[in-house]
Design a protein around this motif. Structure first.
Motif, mmCIF file in Angstrom:
data_model
loop_
_atom_site.group_PDB
_atom_site.id
_atom_site.type_symbol
_atom_site.label_atom_id
_atom_site.label_comp_id
_atom_site.label_asym_id
_atom_site.label_seq_id
_atom_site.Cartn_x
_atom_site.Cartn_y
_atom_site.Cartn_z
ATOM 1 N N LEU A 5 28.353 12.276 11.249
ATOM 2 C CA LEU A 5 29.630 11.867 10.529
ATOM 3 C C LEU A 5 29.782 10.346 10.695
ATOM 4 C CD1 LEU A 5 32.346 12.581 9.117
ATOM 5 C CD2 LEU A 5 33.272 12.687 11.245
ATOM 6 N N TYR A 6 29.609 9.705 9.684
ATOM 7 C CA TYR A 6 29.973 8.486 9.506
ATOM 8 C C TYR A 6 31.190 7.853 8.946
ATOM 9 C CZ TYR A 6 24.818 8.103 10.147
ATOM 10 O OH TYR A 6 23.728 8.361 10.682
ATOM 11 N N ILE A 83 34.287 19.370 5.410
ATOM 12 C CA ILE A 83 33.201 18.482 5.966
ATOM 13 C C ILE A 83 32.303 18.824 7.074
ATOM 14 C CG2 ILE A 83 32.843 16.038 7.337
ATOM 15 C CD1 ILE A 83 35.225 14.878 5.657
ATOM 16 N N ALA A 84 32.983 19.572 7.855
ATOM 17 C CA ALA A 84 32.542 20.377 9.169
ATOM 18 C C ALA A 84 31.490 21.401 8.500
ATOM 19 C CB ALA A 84 33.338 21.031 9.883
ATOM 20 N N TYR A 118 30.981 16.712 16.656
ATOM 21 C CA TYR A 118 29.768 16.036 15.928
ATOM 22 C C TYR A 118 29.444 14.924 16.304
ATOM 23 C CZ TYR A 118 30.994 20.065 13.221
ATOM 24 O OH TYR A 118 31.304 21.307 12.737
ATOM 25 N N ARG A 119 28.184 14.241 16.358
ATOM 26 C CA ARG A 119 27.590 13.009 16.567
ATOM 27 C C ARG A 119 28.481 12.116 15.355
ATOM 28 N NH1 ARG A 119 24.018 9.402 14.720
ATOM 29 N NH2 ARG A 119 23.155 7.906 16.104
ATOM 30 N N THR A 120 28.938 11.219 15.755
ATOM 31 C CA THR A 120 29.594 10.176 14.859
ATOM 32 C C THR A 120 29.543 8.918 15.031
ATOM 33 O OG1 THR A 120 31.719 11.737 15.052
ATOM 34 C CG2 THR A 120 32.283 9.820 14.208
ATOM 35 N N GLU A 121 29.562 8.003 14.144
ATOM 36 C CA GLU A 121 29.432 6.581 14.127
ATOM 37 C C GLU A 121 30.463 5.962 13.341
ATOM 38 O OE1 GLU A 121 26.041 3.267 13.333
ATOM 39 O OE2 GLU A 121 25.457 5.285 13.603
ATOM 40 N N VAL A 122 31.136 4.797 13.760
ATOM 41 C CA VAL A 122 32.216 4.055 13.100
ATOM 42 C C VAL A 122 31.742 2.983 12.584
ATOM 43 C CG1 VAL A 122 34.382 3.244 12.980
ATOM 44 C CG2 VAL A 122 33.973 5.397 14.156
ATOM 45 N N VAL A 123 31.605 2.506 11.393
ATOM 46 C CA VAL A 123 31.069 1.201 11.006
ATOM 47 C C VAL A 123 32.168 0.306 10.602
ATOM 48 C CG1 VAL A 123 29.356 -0.047 9.080
ATOM 49 C CG2 VAL A 123 28.973 2.154 10.059
#
Length: 244
Positions: A5-6, A83-84, A118-123
């Protein structure tokens, strides 16, 4: 394996303020979600529209535009479930967020629901406050100045106290609160130190001293920047700007 998830910040409106990292992630993802008002197109999507691919699956997160409170929890609960489903089958999902995801950004509500699963990354993205300072050509704060970000819906006594404790102030979420906030700044003798910024980064951008906007109505995408610190910067009365 599940997808990633981004949450990517797309900036305040100027498509060229999208970061290279956000652009790369957006182009590579199969699923793209974004907030969308129920009465208009998605502003976040419009910012990145030139980078979207026809084969990408889009998920509009429809948010009711009402003055009364709406069941926001239900909106994000449903969006998180949809989304999931894509994450569970291994698809990466990019969620677009105006400005920065964790600076009053809508993505934080999805992160709250999905970030631990979930693996999550915030940009991070360029916030409208930073973009407004750049457009005005006047620094937001310097040295040991205290900068306060104040949401306009707060009560007058709270805004007054926050202003008193700061050297520089950005009053955001102006909209229908503009006349009330402007009157408060007049009471505090700060109109001469205040600049009005509207639709920063967009072709219809406006940058004017607050004193020239007192009789107007303010759109949602507007803010007031006040500086009352020790630096001898250009005064708000000398600020004049128009289209970006």
């Amino acid at each position: 394996m599940t997808g990633t998830l981004y949450g990517i910040g797309v900036g305040p409106g100027d498509p060229e303020l999208l970061t290279l990292k956000a652009h790369r992630i957006l182009r590579d993802a199969y699923v793209v979600a974004y907030p969308k008002p129920d009465n208009a197109d998605s502003f976040a999507r419009a910012i990145v529209a030139r980078h979207l691919r026809p084969e990408q699956l889009e998920i509009p997160i429809v948010v009711p535009m009402k003055t009364e409170r709406f069941p926001a929890k239900a909106v994000y609960d449903c969006a998180a479930q949809e989304i999931a489903r894509h994450l569970d089958v291994g698809s990466d999902v990019v969620v677009l967020c105006e400005g920065d995801p964790f600076f009053y950004g809508s993505f934080m509500y999805l992160h709250e629901r999905l970030g631990s699963r979930y693996r999550t990354e915030v940009v991070p993205g360029v916030s409208s406050v930073m973009a407004a300072g750049a457009a005005l050509g006047r620094p937001l704060a310097a040295r040991n100045d205290v900068l306060s970000i104040i949401p306009a819906p707060l009560a007058d006594e709270v805004i007054r106290a926050r202003i008193a404790g700061a050297d520089a102030v950005a009053i955001i979420k102006i909209g229908r609160h503009f006349k009330r906030v402007a009157a408060l700044l007049e009471e505090l003798n700060l109109v001469g130190h205040a600049a009005y910024v509207e639709r920063v980064g967009l072709p219809e951008q406006r940058l004017i001293p607050l004193s020239e906007a007192l009789s107007e109505e303010a759109p949602y995408f507007s803010m007031i920047l006040v500086y009352k610190g020790a630096e001898d910067w250009v005064s708000a009365s000398e600020i004049h700007g128009g289209a970006a």
